[in-house]
Design a protein around this motif. Sequence first.
Motif, mmCIF file in Angstrom:
data_model
loop_
_atom_site.group_PDB
_atom_site.id
_atom_site.type_symbol
_atom_site.label_atom_id
_atom_site.label_comp_id
_atom_site.label_asym_id
_atom_site.label_seq_id
_atom_site.Cartn_x
_atom_site.Cartn_y
_atom_site.Cartn_z
ATOM 1 N N ARG A 40 1.068 2.101 6.559
ATOM 2 C CA ARG A 40 1.372 1.605 7.909
ATOM 3 C C ARG A 40 0.152 0.947 8.526
ATOM 4 N NH1 ARG A 40 3.758 5.825 11.495
ATOM 5 N NH2 ARG A 40 4.116 4.065 12.873
ATOM 6 N N THR A 41 -1.039 1.452 8.237
ATOM 7 C CA THR A 41 -2.253 0.817 8.747
ATOM 8 C C THR A 41 -2.440 -0.546 8.107
ATOM 9 O OG1 THR A 41 -3.309 2.939 9.194
ATOM 10 C CG2 THR A 41 -4.757 1.048 8.963
ATOM 11 N N ALA A 42 -2.190 -0.643 6.816
ATOM 12 C CA ALA A 42 -2.349 -1.910 6.105
ATOM 13 C C ALA A 42 -1.337 -2.954 6.567
ATOM 14 C CB ALA A 42 -2.217 -1.685 4.600
ATOM 15 N N SER A 43 -0.238 -2.505 7.153
ATOM 16 C CA SER A 43 0.788 -3.454 7.598
ATOM 17 C C SER A 43 0.441 -4.117 8.931
ATOM 18 C CB SER A 43 2.144 -2.753 7.703
ATOM 19 O OG SER A 43 2.150 -1.855 8.802
ATOM 20 N N ILE A 44 -0.631 -3.691 9.586
ATOM 21 C CA ILE A 44 -1.029 -4.312 10.856
ATOM 22 C C ILE A 44 -1.659 -5.671 10.533
ATOM 23 C CG2 ILE A 44 -2.495 -4.148 12.901
ATOM 24 C CD1 ILE A 44 -2.407 -1.112 12.581
ATOM 25 N N ARG A 45 -1.009 -6.733 10.967
ATOM 26 C CA ARG A 45 -1.525 -8.067 10.706
ATOM 27 C C ARG A 45 -2.168 -8.694 11.926
ATOM 28 N NH1 ARG A 45 3.469 -10.906 7.935
ATOM 29 N NH2 ARG A 45 4.348 -10.083 9.839
ATOM 30 N N TYR A 46 -1.634 -8.383 13.106
ATOM 31 C CA TYR A 46 -2.141 -8.968 14.343
ATOM 32 C C TYR A 46 -2.250 -7.900 15.422
ATOM 33 C CZ TYR A 46 -0.637 -13.321 12.187
ATOM 34 O OH TYR A 46 -0.466 -14.360 11.313
ATOM 35 N N LEU A 47 -3.202 -8.092 16.315
ATOM 36 C CA LEU A 47 -3.290 -7.301 17.531
ATOM 37 C C LEU A 47 -3.374 -8.297 18.683
ATOM 38 C CD1 LEU A 47 -3.706 -4.557 19.017
ATOM 39 C CD2 LEU A 47 -6.131 -5.144 19.002
ATOM 40 N N ILE A 48 -2.347 -8.302 19.526
ATOM 41 C CA ILE A 48 -2.365 -9.128 20.725
ATOM 42 C C ILE A 48 -2.837 -8.224 21.849
ATOM 43 C CG2 ILE A 48 -0.992 -10.509 22.321
ATOM 44 C CD1 ILE A 48 0.990 -10.927 19.964
ATOM 45 N N ARG A 49 -3.910 -8.614 22.514
ATOM 46 C CA ARG A 49 -4.480 -7.750 23.546
ATOM 47 C C ARG A 49 -4.818 -8.539 24.790
ATOM 48 N NH1 ARG A 49 -9.482 -9.172 24.371
ATOM 49 N NH2 ARG A 49 -10.947 -9.666 22.727
ATOM 50 N N GLY A 50 -4.978 -7.810 25.882
ATOM 51 C CA GLY A 50 -5.355 -8.424 27.149
ATOM 52 C C GLY A 50 -6.804 -8.875 27.130
ATOM 53 N N ASN A 51 -7.253 -9.374 28.248
ATOM 54 C CA ASN A 51 -8.617 -9.893 28.361
ATOM 55 C C ASN A 51 -9.506 -9.018 29.227
ATOM 56 O OD1 ASN A 51 -8.272 -12.295 26.777
ATOM 57 N ND2 ASN A 51 -6.972 -13.041 28.418
ATOM 58 N N ALA A 52 -9.129 -7.779 29.437
ATOM 59 C CA ALA A 52 -9.926 -6.877 30.268
ATOM 60 C C ALA A 52 -11.306 -6.663 29.648
ATOM 61 C CB ALA A 52 -9.206 -5.542 30.419
ATOM 62 N N GLY A 53 -12.253 -6.356 30.488
ATOM 63 C CA GLY A 53 -13.638 -6.198 30.048
ATOM 64 C C GLY A 53 -13.870 -5.058 29.077
ATOM 65 N N TYR A 54 -12.963 -4.084 29.037
ATOM 66 C CA TYR A 54 -13.152 -2.954 28.129
ATOM 67 C C TYR A 54 -12.694 -3.259 26.702
ATOM 68 C CZ TYR A 54 -8.459 -2.122 30.025
ATOM 69 O OH TYR A 54 -7.169 -2.268 30.454
ATOM 70 N N PHE A 55 -12.070 -4.402 26.478
ATOM 71 C CA PHE A 55 -11.746 -4.826 25.116
ATOM 72 C C PHE A 55 -12.944 -5.604 24.584
ATOM 73 C CE2 PHE A 55 -7.236 -4.728 26.773
ATOM 74 C CZ PHE A 55 -6.919 -3.541 26.134
ATOM 75 N N THR A 56 -13.877 -4.883 24.013
ATOM 76 C CA THR A 56 -15.141 -5.459 23.553
ATOM 77 C C THR A 56 -15.083 -5.771 22.063
ATOM 78 O OG1 THR A 56 -16.026 -3.275 23.070
ATOM 79 C CG2 THR A 56 -16.415 -4.148 25.300
ATOM 80 N N GLU A 57 -16.189 -6.253 21.540
ATOM 81 C CA GLU A 57 -16.287 -6.522 20.107
ATOM 82 C C GLU A 57 -16.077 -5.243 19.294
ATOM 83 O OE1 GLU A 57 -19.870 -8.567 19.084
ATOM 84 O OE2 GLU A 57 -19.499 -10.166 20.531
ATOM 85 N N GLY A 58 -16.510 -4.116 19.822
ATOM 86 C CA GLY A 58 -16.313 -2.840 19.131
ATOM 87 C C GLY A 58 -14.844 -2.492 18.995
ATOM 88 N N PHE A 59 -14.072 -2.729 20.046
ATOM 89 C CA PHE A 59 -12.627 -2.505 20.005
ATOM 90 C C PHE A 59 -11.993 -3.405 18.957
ATOM 91 C CE2 PHE A 59 -8.298 -3.488 21.313
ATOM 92 C CZ PHE A 59 -7.776 -2.232 21.586
ATOM 93 N N ASP A 60 -12.326 -4.680 19.016
ATOM 94 C CA ASP A 60 -11.774 -5.631 18.045
ATOM 95 C C ASP A 60 -12.156 -5.266 16.614
ATOM 96 O OD1 ASP A 60 -10.775 -6.968 20.236
ATOM 97 O OD2 ASP A 60 -12.167 -8.663 20.082
ATOM 98 N N ALA A 61 -13.375 -4.776 16.426
ATOM 99 C CA ALA A 61 -13.859 -4.441 15.076
ATOM 100 C C ALA A 61 -13.038 -3.335 14.430
ATOM 101 C CB ALA A 61 -15.328 -4.045 15.132
ATOM 102 N N VAL A 62 -12.501 -2.429 15.234
ATOM 103 C CA VAL A 62 -11.656 -1.359 14.683
ATOM 104 C C VAL A 62 -10.470 -1.972 13.942
ATOM 105 C CG1 VAL A 62 -10.161 0.590 15.284
ATOM 106 C CG2 VAL A 62 -12.364 0.302 16.443
ATOM 107 N N PHE A 63 -9.889 -3.012 14.506
ATOM 108 C CA PHE A 63 -8.711 -3.629 13.895
ATOM 109 C C PHE A 63 -9.072 -4.651 12.821
ATOM 110 C CE2 PHE A 63 -7.126 -1.833 17.803
ATOM 111 C CZ PHE A 63 -5.995 -1.195 17.349
ATOM 112 N N THR A 64 -10.148 -5.381 13.014
ATOM 113 C CA THR A 64 -10.531 -6.343 11.974
ATOM 114 C C THR A 64 -10.966 -5.618 10.707
ATOM 115 O OG1 THR A 64 -12.755 -6.556 12.903
ATOM 116 C CG2 THR A 64 -11.125 -8.200 13.583
ATOM 117 N N ALA A 65 -11.457 -4.391 10.844
ATOM 118 C CA ALA A 65 -11.861 -3.608 9.669
ATOM 119 C C ALA A 65 -10.678 -3.273 8.760
ATOM 120 C CB ALA A 65 -12.570 -2.336 10.104
ATOM 121 N N VAL A 66 -9.471 -3.243 9.324
ATOM 122 C CA VAL A 66 -8.284 -2.970 8.505
ATOM 123 C C VAL A 66 -7.527 -4.251 8.175
ATOM 124 C CG1 VAL A 66 -8.035 -0.597 9.314
ATOM 125 C CG2 VAL A 66 -6.804 -2.430 10.496
#
Length: 93
Positions: A40-66
């Motif tokens: 199920r983790t491998a099936s994540i292809r996209y993450l659509i997220r808001g532009n709030a300041g708490y969505f940082t590079e670290g947050f994005d990296a969690v998903f790009t790592a998979v």
Amino acid sequence: MFFIEHGSRRVHIAGVTRHVTAAWATQCARNLLMSRDDARTASIRYLIRGNAGYFTEGFDAVFTAVGARVMPILAGVPRMNAIAERWVGSCTS
């Protein structure tokens, strides 16, 4: 913080706080991925997220790592996140 699986419309409540920080949001993302099996983790292809300041590079990296592609919502494109907006609207009405 919540995540929605687009295909099934399954909602995952990742956490609730009045004081959202970048570290908290990133930990919610990690917790979500740890609660899923590898397929199920491998099936994540996209993450659509808001532009709030708490969505940082670290947050994005969690998903790009998979292997997911992170896509912030574009200004002027209200339908880009329509499923999440509809879910929020149904919770608050």
